[in-house]
Design a protein around this motif. Structure first.
Motif, PDB file in Angstrom:
ATOM      1  N   UNK A 167     -29.108   8.731 -10.268  1.00  0.00           N
ATOM      2  CA  UNK A 167     -28.821   7.984 -11.495  1.00  0.00           C
ATOM      3  C   UNK A 167     -29.026   8.906 -12.683  1.00  0.00           C
ATOM      4  N   UNK A 168     -27.998   8.993 -13.529  1.00  0.00           N
ATOM      5  CA  UNK A 168     -28.088   9.763 -14.770  1.00  0.00           C
ATOM      6  C   UNK A 168     -28.084   8.767 -15.920  1.00  0.00           C
ATOM      7  N   UNK A 169     -29.180   8.756 -16.641  1.00  0.00           N
ATOM      8  CA  UNK A 169     -29.373   7.812 -17.740  1.00  0.00           C
ATOM      9  C   UNK A 169     -30.186   8.519 -18.818  1.00  0.00           C
ATOM     10  N   UNK A 170     -30.277   7.895 -19.976  1.00  0.00           N
ATOM     11  CA  UNK A 170     -31.151   8.445 -21.007  1.00  0.00           C
ATOM     12  C   UNK A 170     -32.570   8.462 -20.469  1.00  0.00           C
ATOM     13  N   UNK A 213     -27.398   0.266 -29.396  1.00  0.00           N
ATOM     14  CA  UNK A 213     -27.608   1.550 -28.723  1.00  0.00           C
ATOM     15  C   UNK A 213     -27.771   1.328 -27.215  1.00  0.00           C
ATOM     16  N   UNK A 214     -28.618   0.386 -26.838  1.00  0.00           N
ATOM     17  CA  UNK A 214     -28.860   0.105 -25.422  1.00  0.00           C
ATOM     18  C   UNK A 214     -27.597  -0.424 -24.734  1.00  0.00           C
ATOM     19  N   UNK A 215     -26.867  -1.260 -25.436  1.00  0.00           N
ATOM     20  CA  UNK A 215     -25.653  -1.860 -24.880  1.00  0.00           C
ATOM     21  C   UNK A 215     -24.557  -0.817 -24.662  1.00  0.00           C
ATOM     22  N   UNK A 216     -24.472   0.171 -25.532  1.00  0.00           N
ATOM     23  CA  UNK A 216     -23.400   1.159 -25.498  1.00  0.00           C
ATOM     24  C   UNK A 216     -23.679   2.351 -24.573  1.00  0.00           C
ATOM     25  N   UNK A 217     -24.921   2.535 -24.131  1.00  0.00           N
ATOM     26  CA  UNK A 217     -25.230   3.737 -23.364  1.00  0.00           C
ATOM     27  C   UNK A 217     -24.540   3.719 -22.008  1.00  0.00           C
ATOM     28  N   UNK A 218     -24.235   4.914 -21.527  1.00  0.00           N
ATOM     29  CA  UNK A 218     -23.556   5.080 -20.241  1.00  0.00           C
ATOM     30  C   UNK A 218     -24.582   5.449 -19.173  1.00  0.00           C
ATOM     31  N   UNK A 233     -15.687  16.905 -23.910  1.00  0.00           N
ATOM     32  CA  UNK A 233     -16.466  16.517 -25.079  1.00  0.00           C
ATOM     33  C   UNK A 233     -17.575  15.591 -24.623  1.00  0.00           C
ATOM     34  N   UNK A 234     -17.561  14.346 -25.089  1.00  0.00           N
ATOM     35  CA  UNK A 234     -18.564  13.361 -24.678  1.00  0.00           C
ATOM     36  C   UNK A 234     -17.962  12.324 -23.735  1.00  0.00           C
ATOM     37  N   UNK A 235     -16.838  12.640 -23.140  1.00  0.00           N
ATOM     38  CA  UNK A 235     -16.181  11.714 -22.222  1.00  0.00           C
ATOM     39  C   UNK A 235     -16.255  12.242 -20.788  1.00  0.00           C
ATOM     40  N   UNK A 236     -16.718  11.390 -19.892  1.00  0.00           N
ATOM     41  CA  UNK A 236     -16.749  11.714 -18.473  1.00  0.00           C
ATOM     42  C   UNK A 236     -15.378  11.372 -17.903  1.00  0.00           C
ATOM     43  N   UNK A 237     -14.774  12.341 -17.218  1.00  0.00           N
ATOM     44  CA  UNK A 237     -13.419  12.163 -16.691  1.00  0.00           C
ATOM     45  C   UNK A 237     -13.442  12.336 -15.177  1.00  0.00           C
ATOM     46  N   UNK A 238     -12.807  11.394 -14.480  1.00  0.00           N
ATOM     47  CA  UNK A 238     -12.620  11.477 -13.038  1.00  0.00           C
ATOM     48  C   UNK A 238     -11.123  11.591 -12.781  1.00  0.00           C
ATOM     49  N   UNK A 239     -10.707  12.673 -12.107  1.00  0.00           N
ATOM     50  CA  UNK A 239      -9.301  12.851 -11.747  1.00  0.00           C
ATOM     51  C   UNK A 239      -9.135  12.540 -10.273  1.00  0.00           C
ATOM     52  N   UNK A 240      -8.194  11.660  -9.956  1.00  0.00           N
ATOM     53  CA  UNK A 240      -7.915  11.288  -8.570  1.00  0.00           C
ATOM     54  C   UNK A 240      -7.272  12.470  -7.849  1.00  0.00           C
ATOM     55  N   UNK A 241      -7.251  12.404  -6.520  1.00  0.00           N
ATOM     56  CA  UNK A 241      -6.692  13.486  -5.710  1.00  0.00           C
ATOM     57  C   UNK A 241      -5.226  13.757  -6.040  1.00  0.00           C
ATOM     58  N   UNK A 290     -14.504   7.887 -19.590  1.00  0.00           N
ATOM     59  CA  UNK A 290     -15.527   7.005 -20.151  1.00  0.00           C
ATOM     60  C   UNK A 290     -16.382   7.764 -21.157  1.00  0.00           C
ATOM     61  N   UNK A 291     -16.390   7.258 -22.384  1.00  0.00           N
ATOM     62  CA  UNK A 291     -17.208   7.873 -23.425  1.00  0.00           C
ATOM     63  C   UNK A 291     -18.673   7.533 -23.201  1.00  0.00           C
ATOM     64  N   UNK A 292     -19.513   8.524 -23.391  1.00  0.00           N
ATOM     65  CA  UNK A 292     -20.949   8.314 -23.246  1.00  0.00           C
ATOM     66  C   UNK A 292     -21.682   9.592 -23.585  1.00  0.00           C
ATOM     67  N   UNK A 293     -22.925   9.425 -23.938  1.00  0.00           N
ATOM     68  CA  UNK A 293     -23.741  10.580 -24.315  1.00  0.00           C
ATOM     69  C   UNK A 293     -24.691  10.894 -23.166  1.00  0.00           C
ATOM     70  N   UNK A 294     -24.157  11.564 -22.129  1.00  0.00           N
ATOM     71  CA  UNK A 294     -24.971  11.892 -20.962  1.00  0.00           C
ATOM     72  C   UNK A 294     -25.357  13.366 -20.996  1.00  0.00           C
ATOM     73  N   UNK A 295     -26.460  13.676 -20.355  1.00  0.00           N
ATOM     74  CA  UNK A 295     -26.935  15.052 -20.257  1.00  0.00           C
ATOM     75  C   UNK A 295     -25.988  15.840 -19.350  1.00  0.00           C
ATOM     76  N   UNK A 296     -25.357  16.866 -19.916  1.00  0.00           N
ATOM     77  CA  UNK A 296     -24.337  17.648 -19.203  1.00  0.00           C
ATOM     78  C   UNK A 296     -24.891  18.238 -17.906  1.00  0.00           C
TER      79      UNK A 296
END
Length: 159
Positions: A4-7, A79-84, A115-123, A131-137
């Motif tokens: 789990x990656x969270x603040x 802030x809590x509601x918007x976190x990824x 940037x601050x968006x997590x991107x998943x590319x399908x095969x 998905x926009x979010x401020x996660x630790x790279x």
């Protein structure tokens, strides 16, 4: 096993304490200078400042602190509601934000931060999610790599 990656917990706790305290301090400060601001000839929108400055003491100070406290609590709630929150297992990726969780089980060509968006590319190369979010790279990269996903340190060149 899931990762789990969270603040960090300290930041979540600090937001619920710090935001209301900062709001209360700002409310007290604005109330305390409202009479002075209302006396300045060049300030637009003097009405609210004049109204606040005319609240009898100690109720003016109590009201200023109370309004600031509530505003700070609302800010912390947003802030809590918007976190990824990113949950990664070898078979599934779950992204939670704004009170909604979405799970992805597709085979992936690439996973990266744009940037601050997590991107998943399908095969097949299509963008499965952005998905926009401020996660630790580093933490999110480690989570995906540990579970065998094709992590990229930067966005791939457009085909």
């Amino acid at each position: 096993m899931e990762t789990i990656v969270d603040e960090p917990q300290w930041l979540r706790t600090a937001s619920w304490i710090g935001c209301p305290l900062a709001g209360a301090a700002l409310g007290w400060f604005l109330q305390s200078i409202s009479g002075w601001v209302a006396s300045l000839s060049w300030v637009p929108f003097k009405g609210p400042f004049k109204l606040v400055s005319e609240i009898p003491q100690p109720w003016g100070t109590v009201t200023g602190i109370g309004v600031g406290l509530v505003a700070g609590l609302l800010f912390a709630a947003v802030w809590a509601h918007e976190r990824l929150i990113v949950k990664v297992t070898p078979a599934r990726i779950t992204l939670t934000t704004k009170g909604r969780s979405r799970a992805y089980e597709a085979e992936l060509e690439a996973v990266f931060l744009d940037g601050k968006e997590l991107v998943l590319l399908a095969a097949d190369g299509r963008e499965l999610v952005r998905q926009k979010g401020d996660v630790d790279r580093k933490a999110v990269a480690k989570a995906f790599l540990d579970h065998g996903y094709p992590w990229l340190d930067e966005a791939p060149a457009v085909k």
